[in-house]
Design a protein around this motif. Structure first.
Motif: not given
Length: 131
Positions: A19-36
């Protein structure tokens, strides 16, 4: 708790089965957790984050979330170096509950962007949740 059709999904992100998410694209990626994930945890009261400069392999634990219900481990969707942590979560961990796709936890510089292909897209993540 939300009904399934009330859950939010970011169609541009990739997801893990944990249930983690990761942004796609760019040199740096953000990571967080899903709404679920935030919905299941309930009110988040503490976020343990790694040090900037720490490196992790894909799937390795990088922190924890503490809620009124439980403590949950966070796993990195792709391996890489932590280049930033969301300092705002130290004082306001509830930001994750308020905006799970805006309240990123860490930013990483991925060691292998090909690992993104092993993650679920939004539709596959929804299908997994539906069981």
């Amino acid at each position: 708790m939300k009904e399934f059709d009330e859950l939010l999904f970011n169609e541009e992100f990739r997801y893990t089965e944990e249930h983690e998410w990761v942004s796609v694209g760019g040199a740096e990626l953000m990571v967080g957790i899903s709404d679920y994930a935030q919905d299941q945890l309930g009110d988040i009261v503490f976020v343990e984050m790694p040090e900037v400069g720490a490196t992790f392999a894909r799937g390795e634990q990088f922190g924890t979330l503490e809620s009124v219900k439980a403590v949950s481990e966070l796993y990195l969707p792709v391996g890489g170096e932590v280049v930033a942590v969301n300092e705002a979560l130290g004082d306001s961990p509830e930001l994750i509950n308020q905006d799970p796709y805006g309240a990123w936890i860490v930013k990483i510089r991925p060691s292998d962007t090909a690992e993104l292909e092993q993650l679920l897209n939004a539709e596959s993540y929804r299908s997994m949740l539906r069981g």
